[in-house]
Design a protein around this motif. Structure first.
Motif, PDB file in Angstrom:
ATOM      1  N   GLU A  37      39.612  40.282  48.446  1.00 35.97           N
ATOM      2  CA  GLU A  37      39.408  39.177  49.376  1.00 35.97           C
ATOM      3  C   GLU A  37      38.171  38.407  48.947  1.00 35.97           C
ATOM      4  O   GLU A  37      37.095  38.993  48.805  1.00 35.97           O
ATOM      5  N   ASP A  38      38.334  37.131  48.707  1.00 41.15           N
ATOM      6  CA  ASP A  38      37.243  36.233  48.381  1.00 41.15           C
ATOM      7  C   ASP A  38      36.439  36.734  47.179  1.00 41.15           C
ATOM      8  O   ASP A  38      36.860  36.552  46.051  1.00 41.15           O
ATOM      9  N   THR A  39      35.310  37.395  47.397  1.00 42.96           N
ATOM     10  CA  THR A  39      34.440  37.805  46.300  1.00 42.96           C
ATOM     11  C   THR A  39      34.275  39.320  46.160  1.00 42.96           C
ATOM     12  O   THR A  39      33.455  39.782  45.367  1.00 42.96           O
ATOM     13  N   ILE A  40      35.035  40.110  46.925  1.00 43.38           N
ATOM     14  CA  ILE A  40      34.951  41.571  46.894  1.00 43.38           C
ATOM     15  C   ILE A  40      36.352  42.149  46.715  1.00 43.38           C
ATOM     16  O   ILE A  40      37.311  41.685  47.324  1.00 43.38           O
ATOM     17  N   ALA A  41      36.459  43.198  45.869  1.00 42.67           N
ATOM     18  CA  ALA A  41      37.749  43.860  45.655  1.00 42.67           C
ATOM     19  C   ALA A  41      37.514  45.316  45.282  1.00 42.67           C
ATOM     20  O   ALA A  41      36.392  45.712  44.939  1.00 42.67           O
ATOM     21  N   ALA A  66      35.764  32.707  40.207  1.00 42.50           N
ATOM     22  CA  ALA A  66      35.057  33.316  39.075  1.00 42.50           C
ATOM     23  C   ALA A  66      35.751  34.612  38.655  1.00 42.50           C
ATOM     24  O   ALA A  66      36.485  35.214  39.444  1.00 42.50           O
ATOM     25  N   PRO A  67      35.537  35.073  37.430  1.00 38.99           N
ATOM     26  CA  PRO A  67      36.145  36.339  36.999  1.00 38.99           C
ATOM     27  C   PRO A  67      35.525  37.538  37.725  1.00 38.99           C
ATOM     28  O   PRO A  67      34.346  37.524  38.070  1.00 38.99           O
ATOM     29  N   TRP A  68      36.341  38.562  37.926  1.00 40.66           N
ATOM     30  CA  TRP A  68      35.869  39.794  38.555  1.00 40.66           C
ATOM     31  C   TRP A  68      34.985  40.556  37.584  1.00 40.66           C
ATOM     32  O   TRP A  68      35.257  40.622  36.385  1.00 40.66           O
ATOM     33  N   GLN A  69      33.927  41.169  38.123  1.00 39.71           N
ATOM     34  CA  GLN A  69      33.060  42.069  37.382  1.00 39.71           C
ATOM     35  C   GLN A  69      33.017  43.402  38.119  1.00 39.71           C
ATOM     36  O   GLN A  69      33.147  43.446  39.345  1.00 39.71           O
ATOM     37  N   ILE A  70      32.796  44.464  37.377  1.00 39.35           N
ATOM     38  CA  ILE A  70      32.737  45.798  37.982  1.00 39.35           C
ATOM     39  C   ILE A  70      31.355  46.000  38.595  1.00 39.35           C
ATOM     40  O   ILE A  70      30.342  45.897  37.913  1.00 39.35           O
ATOM     41  N   ARG A  86      33.279  42.619  42.146  1.00 37.47           N
ATOM     42  CA  ARG A  86      32.761  41.454  42.854  1.00 37.47           C
ATOM     43  C   ARG A  86      32.739  40.273  41.893  1.00 37.47           C
ATOM     44  O   ARG A  86      32.829  40.440  40.676  1.00 37.47           O
ATOM     45  N   ARG A  87      32.650  39.108  42.482  1.00 37.62           N
ATOM     46  CA  ARG A  87      32.525  37.886  41.695  1.00 37.62           C
ATOM     47  C   ARG A  87      31.635  36.912  42.441  1.00 37.62           C
ATOM     48  O   ARG A  87      31.498  36.998  43.663  1.00 37.62           O
ATOM     49  N   GLU A  88      31.054  35.989  41.713  1.00 39.62           N
ATOM     50  CA  GLU A  88      30.094  35.047  42.292  1.00 39.62           C
ATOM     51  C   GLU A  88      30.737  34.093  43.291  1.00 39.62           C
ATOM     52  O   GLU A  88      30.148  33.762  44.298  1.00 39.62           O
TER      53      GLU A  88
END
Length: 137
Positions: free
Chosen positions: A72-76, A105-109, A99-101
């Motif tokens: 959802e949005d910026t958290i996964a 934006a691309p997801w980061q761990i 999360r992502r900015e």
């Protein structure tokens, strides 16, 4: 389980970097302040520390599969299982928090926690507590 492409990319990029034994590429998948939480090891935080922790690991035919996810949005998160090569069954399980900015934006761990499915083995020649023997991604 089919993941949305942007989440599947994280797993496929992780597999590629692990198979290549590329600690720098693995660390680049993480947020700058991300965590690696492996069994029987202290927490590792930050890309530089993650790269150092992964140095000398990898190189095997890692397989990652999702069991479930939410985004959802910026958290996964992705909860999954891992194995190696064509061996049947799973070797262990993992959780990735992502999360992502911003929403596009691309997801980061943000954190990677994994552990083996192997039962703990007692230390050889002692009455010490069981010490798990693991090999995680």
């Amino acid at each position: 389980m089919a993941l949305p492409p942007e989440l599947a990319r994280v797993l496929r990029d992780y597999e590629r970097a692990w198979r290549a034994g590329d600690a720098a590429a693995l660390a680049a998948l993480f947020a700058e302040d991300g965590f690696v939480l492996q069994s029987n090891r202290p927490p590792v935080r930050g890309r530089a520390a993650i790269q150092a922790a992964y140095a000398g690991q990898g190189g095997g035919p890692l397989r990652l599969r999702a069991l479930t996810f939410a985004a959802e949005d910026t958290i996964a998160y992705i909860i999954g299982a891992y194995g190696y090569g064509d061996a049947p069954g799973d070797t262990g399980k993992f959780t990735l928090t992502l999360r992502r900015e911003k929403a596009d934006a691309p997801w980061q761990i943000a954190s990677d926690m994994d552990n083996s499915n192997a039962l703990p083995q007692r230390a050889q020649g002692s009455n010490a507590s069981a010490q798990p023997q693991t090999a995680e991604p």
